[in-house]
Design a protein around this motif. Structure first.
Motif, PDB file in Angstrom:
ATOM      1  N   VAL A 190      -8.201   0.706   4.863  1.00 45.78           N
ATOM      2  CA  VAL A 190      -7.674  -0.661   4.819  1.00 45.78           C
ATOM      3  C   VAL A 190      -8.540  -1.584   5.680  1.00 45.78           C
ATOM      4  O   VAL A 190      -8.867  -2.713   5.281  1.00 45.78           O
ATOM      5  CB  VAL A 190      -6.204  -0.673   5.290  1.00 45.78           C
TER       6      VAL A 190
ATOM      7  N   ARG B 183      -1.554  -1.098  -4.280  1.00 41.83           N
ATOM      8  CA  ARG B 183      -2.653  -0.139  -4.207  1.00 41.83           C
ATOM      9  C   ARG B 183      -2.116   1.194  -3.692  1.00 41.83           C
ATOM     10  O   ARG B 183      -1.082   1.236  -3.019  1.00 41.83           O
ATOM     11  CB  ARG B 183      -3.780  -0.663  -3.319  1.00 41.83           C
TER      12      ARG B 183
ATOM     13  N   PRO C 235      -2.347  -5.249   4.178  1.00 41.08           N
ATOM     14  CA  PRO C 235      -1.095  -5.077   3.436  1.00 41.08           C
ATOM     15  C   PRO C 235       0.080  -5.688   4.189  1.00 41.08           C
ATOM     16  O   PRO C 235       0.143  -5.647   5.417  1.00 41.08           O
ATOM     17  CB  PRO C 235      -0.946  -3.556   3.325  1.00 41.08           C
TER      18      PRO C 235
ATOM     19  N   LEU D 208       0.838  -1.194   0.000  1.00 40.58           N
ATOM     20  CA  LEU D 208       0.000   0.000   0.000  1.00 40.58           C
ATOM     21  C   LEU D 208       0.878   1.250   0.000  1.00 40.58           C
ATOM     22  O   LEU D 208       1.702   1.437   0.900  1.00 40.58           O
ATOM     23  CB  LEU D 208      -0.916   0.026   1.222  1.00 40.58           C
TER      24      LEU D 208
ATOM     25  N   ILE E 274       3.211  -1.010   4.270  1.00 40.35           N
ATOM     26  CA  ILE E 274       2.680   0.304   3.943  1.00 40.35           C
ATOM     27  C   ILE E 274       3.869   1.208   3.663  1.00 40.35           C
ATOM     28  O   ILE E 274       4.738   1.398   4.526  1.00 40.35           O
ATOM     29  CB  ILE E 274       1.816   0.889   5.076  1.00 40.35           C
TER      30      ILE E 274
END
Length: 582
Positions: A207, A90, A214, A56, A217
């Motif tokens: 999230v 993402r 994830p 992420l 991050i």
């Protein structure tokens, strides 16, 4: 050809969001900069063998949606390179009022997401788009289809985050908080601290909404630096995020996000208090950049050399003691460029297409640039280009002291950019006095910039410091030979030409003073007098790999290192908490 960068919303440069002024002392010599540690080498081979990661990105800007500086280029390119390696990537960005949802094919994902902030909750919306296709959508004005038929209110949004079912998609989630982000500029407001605290907290709450955990991050600059702090405190035992590691990238240490005590209350970490009692200037302030460095599992900079430079007082911006303390987690990974968009073989902005094996076509671009800027059309005159912010940090204080002697050598100078009024006036006076040798274009324009890269023989970047630098790589991609101050990413990418050995891709100077700048330019001018050797130099520069692919592999290794360190830290916490003899 339409450039995705062209379609970005170029926000005005802020006067300066909270930061620390650059050091004004003398810069360290090569010997004074700490050498690279063999222990900090990233194992890309081992990283390739691991399972795909869930990654992420959380950042304040990203191409093609909104751009202020180089951070946006990273967010627009690195996720794509990681996706090509097979990872689930993402991105979360603020939804600024200048972003047109129809243009980028954004659709509502959730109307109301409750975000804890201070002692209350703020309701924000969430929109979603696809970074993988955003450039094409921006050019064509297309829309993504909404297969879900509207707002999605639960974790099942994760299973088809774009309503597309496209395994190549890179979801981009936009946090929609009009009171905070529907403003004229991206940065530069008194409540910037509150704005980006809310955004960062919303990213973590999103999230949790998606039910998507994830592995890493990746936070960028001070705007999202609070997230590693939260992962170690507020979300430490969260079922979804307790195993999530954090990476924090410093794009420019000069901008640190410095605020008063109240920002700790807004962020919900006031009980931790101030963290830098040993640094007098920071003892009674909140430095968000410093918190990112202190709490992240790994810290990176945008070039290997810059990672070493910021360990010194001259480059460390008062955080060098903290950086030296965290040196075992500090890595430098060079940024890349989009080699598909920046390709002289296809660039629609330039007069003639060419590559490293058809350099006989390149002089047409020099002639076109000279004609456009009303310089004397002379194929033999060394034409030096600059695409830059006009400021002391970019080395214009040095250039100011040697520019007349350079002009007297017969060079031509083509400069495009904006900055300090002092330098605007300086170049305007020079252009009036030497109209056939000096041209100034006082704006940032992709069209003009690409023509400078393609038409200039040499490209000058005498920056006082440069965390990475992109322009020197773009210049080499187009066959314009860089002349740089040996600092940061400029030192990592430009090697001095050695005509006897047939090596090197440019020219550089070590000491930051006007004499050494002048000497480096003169070496380039002398080399330019030998066409065959100069052509070989251009070929070496153009054939180097400046793409994001190699950098992406290093980031994967960095993420895996972060995960290992996170697990070690959790293991130590568990061991400490366990009763003796259990």
């Amino acid at each position: 050809m339409s450039s995705a960068t062209d379609d970005a919303i170029i926000a005005p440069l802020p006067p300066a969001y909270p930061g620390v002024p650059a050091s004004t002392g003398s810069l360290p010599s090569e010997d004074e900069i700490p050498a690279p540690s063999p222990a900090l080498r990233l194992d890309t081979e081992a990283a390739r063998r691991g399972s795909p990661l869930r990654i992420l990105f959380v950042a304040a800007e990203g191409v093609p949606f909104v751009k202020v500086g180089g951070l946006a280029d990273v967010i627009g390119s690195l996720p794509k390179a990681l996706r090509r390696l097979g990872h689930d990537v993402r991105v979360v960005l603020p939804f600024y009022g200048s972003i047109d949802p129809a243009r980028w094919g954004l659709r509502p994902l959730r109307d109301h997401l409750s975000v804890p902030i201070e002692n209350d909750h703020e309701r924000v919306g969430v929109r979603v788009g696809d970074l993988a296709t955003a450039g094409d959508l921006g050019a064509a004005g297309a829309h993504l289809t909404d297969a879900d038929g509207g707002d999605s209110d639960g974790p099942d949004a994760e299973s088809a985050p774009l309503g597309m079912g496209d395994s190549a998609a890179i979801p981009v989630y936009f946090i929609d908080a009009p009171r905070y982000f529907h403003r004229e500029n991206v940065y530069g407001y008194p409540d910037d601290g509150e704005r980006f605290i809310l955004f960062s907290r919303a990213a973590l709450e999103l999230v949790r909404l998606l039910g998507w955990a994830p592995d890493i991050i990746h936070c960028h600059d001070w705007h999202t630096a609070i997230i590693p702090n939260w992962l170690a405190s507020v979300y430490r035992d969260d079922p979804l995020l307790r195993e999530t590691a954090s990476a924090f990238t410093i794009h420019n240490l000069a901008f640190q996000g410095i605020f008063g005590y109240r920002i700790l209350e807004v962020a919900g970490v006031a009980e931790q208090g101030f963290l830098y009692p040993a640094v007098p200037e920071l003892a009674n302030v909140v430095d968000l950049m410093g918190r990112g460095i202190l709490f992240a599992d790994v810290v990176s900079t945008v070039s290997p050399r810059y990672a070493r430079e910021i360990l010194t007082p001259q480059y460390g911006e008062r955080l060098d003691p903290l950086l030296r303390e965290r040196r075992d987690r500090l890595f430098g990974i060079l940024n890349g460029i989009d080699v598909e968009e920046s390709d002289p073989a296809t660039d629609a902005h330039i007069a003639a297409h060419y590559d490293a094996f058809s350099l006989e076509r390149r002089p047409d671009n020099k002639r076109a640039l000279q004609e456009q800027l009303h310089l004397r059309v002379d194929p033999a005159a060394p034409l030096i280009g600059m695409v830059s912010r006009l400021s002391d940090q970019k080395g214009f204080d040095l250039l100011d002291q040697v520019i007349i002697p350079l002009i007297e050598q017969g060079v031509q100078l083509a400069v495009t950019g904006v900055g300090d009024q002092h330098y605007h006036q300086m170049f305007q006076r020079l252009a009036a006095r030497y109209p056939q040798q000096v041209a100034i274009h006082l704006t940032f324009s992709t069209e003009v910039s690409q023509r400078v890269y393609a038409g200039a023989d040499m490209f000058l970047m005498p920056s006082r410091f440069e965390p990475c630098g992109i322009s020197q790589m773009l210049a080499m991609r187009y066959g314009s030979i860089p002349i740089v101050h040996r600092t940061g990413g400029l030192a990592d990418t430009v090697q001095e030409m050695d005509p006897a050995a047939g090596t090197g891709n440019g020219f550089s100077f070590e000491r930051y003073d006007p004499f050494h700048l002048f000497a480096a330019v003169m070496r380039a001018i002398e080399a330019y007098r030998f066409p065959e050797a100069w052509k070989n130099l251009m070929v070496r520069a153009m054939l180097a790999d400046y793409s994001w692919d190699a950098s992406a592999e290093q980031y994967v290794a960095l993420y895996r290192r972060a995960g290992e360190l996170r697990q070690i830290g959790r293991g130590r916490e568990t061991a400490t908490a366990s009763p003796v003899g259990e």
